[in-house]
Design an enzyme around this catalytic site. Structure first.
Site, PDB file in Angstrom:
ATOM      1  N   LYS A 194       0.825  -1.212   0.000  1.00  0.00           N
ATOM      2  CA  LYS A 194       0.000   0.000   0.000  1.00  0.00           C
ATOM      3  C   LYS A 194       0.859   1.262   0.000  1.00  0.00           C
ATOM      4  CE  LYS A 194      -0.761   0.178   5.044  1.00  0.00           C
ATOM      5  NZ  LYS A 194      -0.029   1.429   5.293  1.00  0.00           N
ATOM      6  N   ASP A 195       2.159   1.126   0.322  1.00  0.00           N
ATOM      7  CA  ASP A 195       3.065   2.278   0.317  1.00  0.00           C
ATOM      8  C   ASP A 195       3.812   2.447  -1.001  1.00  0.00           C
ATOM      9  OD1 ASP A 195       2.389   2.776   2.963  1.00  0.00           O
ATOM     10  OD2 ASP A 195       4.104   1.679   3.772  1.00  0.00           O
ATOM     11  N   ARG A 236      -7.137   8.452   2.308  1.00  0.00           N
ATOM     12  CA  ARG A 236      -8.196   7.529   1.899  1.00  0.00           C
ATOM     13  C   ARG A 236      -9.105   7.198   3.080  1.00  0.00           C
ATOM     14  NH1 ARG A 236      -9.005   2.485   3.023  1.00  0.00           N
ATOM     15  NH2 ARG A 236      -6.952   2.391   3.989  1.00  0.00           N
ATOM     16  N   ARG A 237      -8.507   6.804   4.213  1.00  0.00           N
ATOM     17  CA  ARG A 237      -9.324   6.475   5.383  1.00  0.00           C
ATOM     18  C   ARG A 237     -10.129   7.681   5.839  1.00  0.00           C
ATOM     19  NH1 ARG A 237      -4.320   3.353   7.951  1.00  0.00           N
ATOM     20  NH2 ARG A 237      -4.669   1.286   7.043  1.00  0.00           N
ATOM     21  N   ARG A 253       0.375  10.720  12.946  1.00  0.00           N
ATOM     22  CA  ARG A 253       1.582  10.121  12.371  1.00  0.00           C
ATOM     23  C   ARG A 253       2.316   9.322  13.434  1.00  0.00           C
ATOM     24  NH1 ARG A 253       4.377  12.506   8.464  1.00  0.00           N
ATOM     25  NH2 ARG A 253       5.503  10.527   8.499  1.00  0.00           N
ATOM     26  N   ASN A 268       4.746   5.504  14.405  1.00  0.00           N
ATOM     27  CA  ASN A 268       4.601   4.064  14.269  1.00  0.00           C
ATOM     28  C   ASN A 268       3.354   3.588  15.007  1.00  0.00           C
ATOM     29  OD1 ASN A 268       5.286   3.693  17.033  1.00  0.00           O
ATOM     30  ND2 ASN A 268       7.461   3.637  16.534  1.00  0.00           N
ATOM     31  N   GLN A 272       2.858   1.779  17.669  1.00  0.00           N
ATOM     32  CA  GLN A 272       2.855   1.943  19.117  1.00  0.00           C
ATOM     33  C   GLN A 272       2.655   3.400  19.516  1.00  0.00           C
ATOM     34  OE1 GLN A 272       4.975   0.190  17.319  1.00  0.00           O
ATOM     35  NE2 GLN A 272       4.844  -1.904  18.108  1.00  0.00           N
ATOM     36  N   THR A 273       3.255   4.319  18.755  1.00  0.00           N
ATOM     37  CA  THR A 273       3.084   5.747  19.032  1.00  0.00           C
ATOM     38  C   THR A 273       1.631   6.161  18.858  1.00  0.00           C
ATOM     39  OG1 THR A 273       5.357   6.257  18.370  1.00  0.00           O
ATOM     40  CG2 THR A 273       3.761   8.067  18.313  1.00  0.00           C
ATOM     41  N   ARG A 274       0.994   5.671  17.823  1.00  0.00           N
ATOM     42  CA  ARG A 274      -0.402   6.022  17.560  1.00  0.00           C
ATOM     43  C   ARG A 274      -1.316   5.463  18.655  1.00  0.00           C
ATOM     44  NH1 ARG A 274      -1.002   5.666  10.929  1.00  0.00           N
ATOM     45  NH2 ARG A 274       1.166   6.115  10.483  1.00  0.00           N
ATOM     46  N   CYS A 283      -0.094   9.132  -2.722  1.00  0.00           N
ATOM     47  CA  CYS A 283      -0.547   9.337  -1.345  1.00  0.00           C
ATOM     48  C   CYS A 283      -1.357  10.624  -1.210  1.00  0.00           C
ATOM     49  CB  CYS A 283       0.668   9.394  -0.424  1.00  0.00           C
ATOM     50  SG  CYS A 283       0.314   9.707   1.306  1.00  0.00           S
TER      51      CYS A 283
END
Length: 306
Positions: free
Chosen positions: A82-83, A130-131, A148, A150, A152-154, A241
């Site tokens: 997806k990236d 998109r989301r 934004r 990773n 775990q950060t989110r 993106c």
């Protein structure tokens, strides 16, 4: 002399999981070859204070890895499909995709069981245009906020109360053994998945026939057909993106069913369509569906966002 395969990878925990997964698969298939990781911190991982679309899109997660390939410092790079942009830079190829994880988006919340259960005005975090577009189309009353970092950060920001809910990929949470955080998986009708979501791809130098032959056994034919159809939609729409584009294909080995959508970032307009046909015509079906989307109004959406 021991032969070596070097895998370029981002340094996030999820990217390292993906690279190690490929490492184990290759080491099993090629016991005579030493498979090692080359972790690289990409610009997309360094710049976290702005939306991804503002700093160059998801291609920022790839360019340092591709530089390592081009310089001969690495033999392959592992990506979340997806990236990966619709068009690779000259000199690179993506011959192998692996059997996928879930293609669906995950609704994650500590207080609410589903998108429908969110109160009016609830704050939802995501870094994906998109989301965001899909969610605003479904629930125009919600506040969408940039998120934004990773996984775990989110999750930590959600747990700190900065958001009422966040949207992530089911596959990423499952791979990190965090599936328990998924309150519900959004259906394709609620949020059509990103192109290639849940799929891992292996990028190499286009002229590297040795590495191509070594990774060939990891290619999953079913998934390759699905990805070919989805990426053909993106290629025709010249997607990136910066654009809320979605496509998801399924097939039974003979007939392929492809759904795609293009929306305004605020979700106010969402153009959707679907097509089916022989799996052997996957790329052609993707192009044909993209043409139908353009004729139905996606051309105006894309022109406004250009």
């Amino acid at each position: 002399m021991t032969q070596t395969l070097r895998i370029a990878t981002r340094q996030s925990e999820l990217a390292l999981w993906q690279a190690r997964h490929v490492q184990v698969r290759l080491q099993t298939a090629l016991p005579e070859v030493e498979v090692v990781l080359l972790p690289i911190r990409t610009e997309g991982d360094r710049v976290l204070d702005r939306p991804l679309a503002e700093i160059g899109g998801k291609g920022l997660f790839l360019k340092e890895l591709e530089a390592a390939l081009a310089a001969g410092e690495a033999d392959l790079a592992v990506h979340s499909m997806k990236d990966v942009p619709a068009e690779l830079p000259p000199g690179f190829a993506l011959p192998t995709v692996l059997a996928p994880g879930s293609p669906l988006d995950a609704f994650v919340s500590n207080d609410h069981d589903s998108v429908e259960a969110l109160p009016a005005g609830a704050r939802v975090g995501t870094s994906s245009l998109r989301r965001a577009a899909m969610l605003k189309h479904l629930r125009p009353d919600l506040e969408i906020a940039n998120l934004r970092g990773n996984v775990q950060t989110r999750l930590a920001k959600l747990d700190a109360g900065e958001y009422d809910a966040i949207l992530l990929a089911c596959a990423g949470l499952e791979r990190l053994e965090l599936a328990a955080r998924i309150r519900s998986a959004l259906t394709p009708e609620q949020s059509l998945p990103a192109i290639g979501q849940g799929v891992l791809g292996i990028e190499i130098r286009a002229d590297d026939e040795v590495t191509a032959s070594r990774i060939a056994a990891l290619d999953d034919e079913y998934t390759h057909i699905r990805v070919d159809a989805e990426r053909a939609v993106n290629a025709r729409l010249e997607g990136s993106c910066h654009l809320p584009i979605a496509a998801h294909a399924e097939h039974d080995g003979s007939t392929l069913w492809l759904r795609a959508a293009v929306g305004k970032p605020d979700g106010s307009v969402m153009v959707r369509d679907e097509i089916s046909g022989p799996t052997g015509e996957a790329a052609g079906l993707g192009q044909a569906l993209a043409e139908r989307l353009l004729a139905a109004g996606a051309d105006r959406i894309l022109a406004d966002l250009a």
